[in-house]
Design an enzyme around this catalytic site. Sequence first.
Site, PDB file in Angstrom:
ATOM      1  CG  HIS A  22      -1.602   1.200   1.331  1.00 15.78           C
ATOM      2  ND1 HIS A  22      -2.678   1.255   0.701  1.00 15.78           N
ATOM      3  CD2 HIS A  22      -1.876   2.264   2.327  1.00 15.78           C
ATOM      4  CE1 HIS A  22      -3.342   2.419   0.796  1.00 15.78           C
ATOM      5  NE2 HIS A  22      -2.787   3.151   1.927  1.00 15.78           N
TER       6      HIS A  22
ATOM      7  NE  ARG B 149      17.439  18.874  14.572  1.00 16.55           N
ATOM      8  CZ  ARG B 149      17.450  19.839  15.296  1.00 16.55           C
ATOM      9  NH1 ARG B 149      17.522  19.735  16.545  1.00 16.55           N
ATOM     10  NH2 ARG B 149      17.303  21.205  14.704  1.00 16.55           N
TER      11      ARG B 149
ATOM     12  CG  ASP C 156      -5.199   2.013  -3.004  1.00 19.23           C
ATOM     13  OD1 ASP C 156      -5.240   2.389  -1.778  1.00 19.23           O
ATOM     14  OD2 ASP C 156      -5.819   1.285  -3.339  1.00 19.23           O
TER      15      ASP C 156
ATOM     16  CB  ILE D 152      -0.566   9.832   6.465  1.00 14.55           C
ATOM     17  CG1 ILE D 152       0.281  10.651   7.369  1.00 14.55           C
ATOM     18  CG2 ILE D 152       0.435   9.305   5.240  1.00 14.55           C
ATOM     19  CD1 ILE D 152       1.189   9.678   8.143  1.00 14.55           C
ATOM     20  N   GLY D 153      -1.758  11.280   3.589  1.00 18.41           N
ATOM     21  CA  GLY D 153      -1.172  12.615   2.581  1.00 18.41           C
ATOM     22  C   GLY D 153      -0.312  12.022   1.527  1.00 18.41           C
ATOM     23  CE  LYS D 154      -0.030   5.921   1.442  1.00 18.46           C
ATOM     24  NZ  LYS D 154      -1.133   5.983   2.687  1.00 18.46           N
ATOM     25  CB  SER D 155      -3.200  10.194  -2.720  1.00 20.94           C
ATOM     26  OG  SER D 155      -3.291   8.920  -2.782  1.00 20.94           O
TER      27      SER D 155
ATOM     28  CD  GLU E 173      -0.976   5.124  11.190  1.00 23.48           C
ATOM     29  OE1 GLU E 173      -1.928   6.020  11.191  1.00 23.48           O
ATOM     30  OE2 GLU E 173      -0.296   4.809  11.900  1.00 23.48           O
TER      31      GLU E 173
END
Length: 307
Positions: free
Chosen positions: A139, A244, A178, A158-161, A155
């Site tokens: 996924h 960091r 997807d 969360i904003g992948k697309s 998840e």
Amino acid sequence: MYSVPLRTLFNEFNLSFLTDNVPIDDMVITQPNINRPALQLAGFFDYFSAERLQIIGMVEHNYLLKHNDAQRQENLRRIFEYKVPCIVICRGLKIFPEMQAYAEQYNVPVFGFPSGTTDFIGELIPWLKVQLAPRISIHGCLLDVYGAGILITGESGIGKSEMALELIKRGHRFVADDLVEIKRVSQGTLVGSCPERIRYFLELRGIGIIDVQQMFGIESIKATQSIDLVIKLELWDGNKTYDRLGTEEEYTEILGNKVMSHTIPVRPGRNLAVICEAAAINRRQRKMGYNAALSFTEKIMRDLGKG
């Protein structure tokens, strides 16, 4: 075990039928390697790789010509008795009458290839390795960013697309959203693609499905892409310590292959597309031998030493 239809092989390499009466539509190949039956034509069948596609070139064909009829019939019969997937005769050489008879008797097709044996094998083996490679579905989203294959995971919601859309708008090429199908074509190479039914479609919550190819043009898409880096998106956790400097390398294991990865915390105001671009460039620099984190650390140590 994965398989590739014999009909697909026939069409891919423009083979010709030398045994018209042997049907091939239900036949498959399951092994990515091939065999040239040299010792078998001499009568030695110990450790014979009968499950592999068999190839006869100029050497094997001329060797059979030197046999008397009884020898040639016996050794060819034994090869066909093993029910090999198929036999390919290269260089446009003629099929032996015995092969024609045994092919129909044991239901083993014989194909012809017009060009050289070495050229055919050189193209065939990589193609079989891709077709029969171990695979998994993950996924996420997959894009080509500055020539590096970036697999974006995280998840749902969360904003992948959304991150993928911004990268597409910035001129990078889209492979999958997807669901990403990943094949392990070698010990160091993973290749990702998208299932046919959802290819080049992108889901945006609140808007719905968009067609990337129709909206942004043919130059915005790509059918397959090797995977060089994994970007893991996760919600910002104030109690967690994030890397960091980049001196500690993180890897994600996919089908036994380790792929460098970065965990990117998501919070309002962060431009994830720019971060992904920077990660892609940094990855390419490392592959070319330059490590910015290591260079920075060495510079600091030199300055401390001078003090």
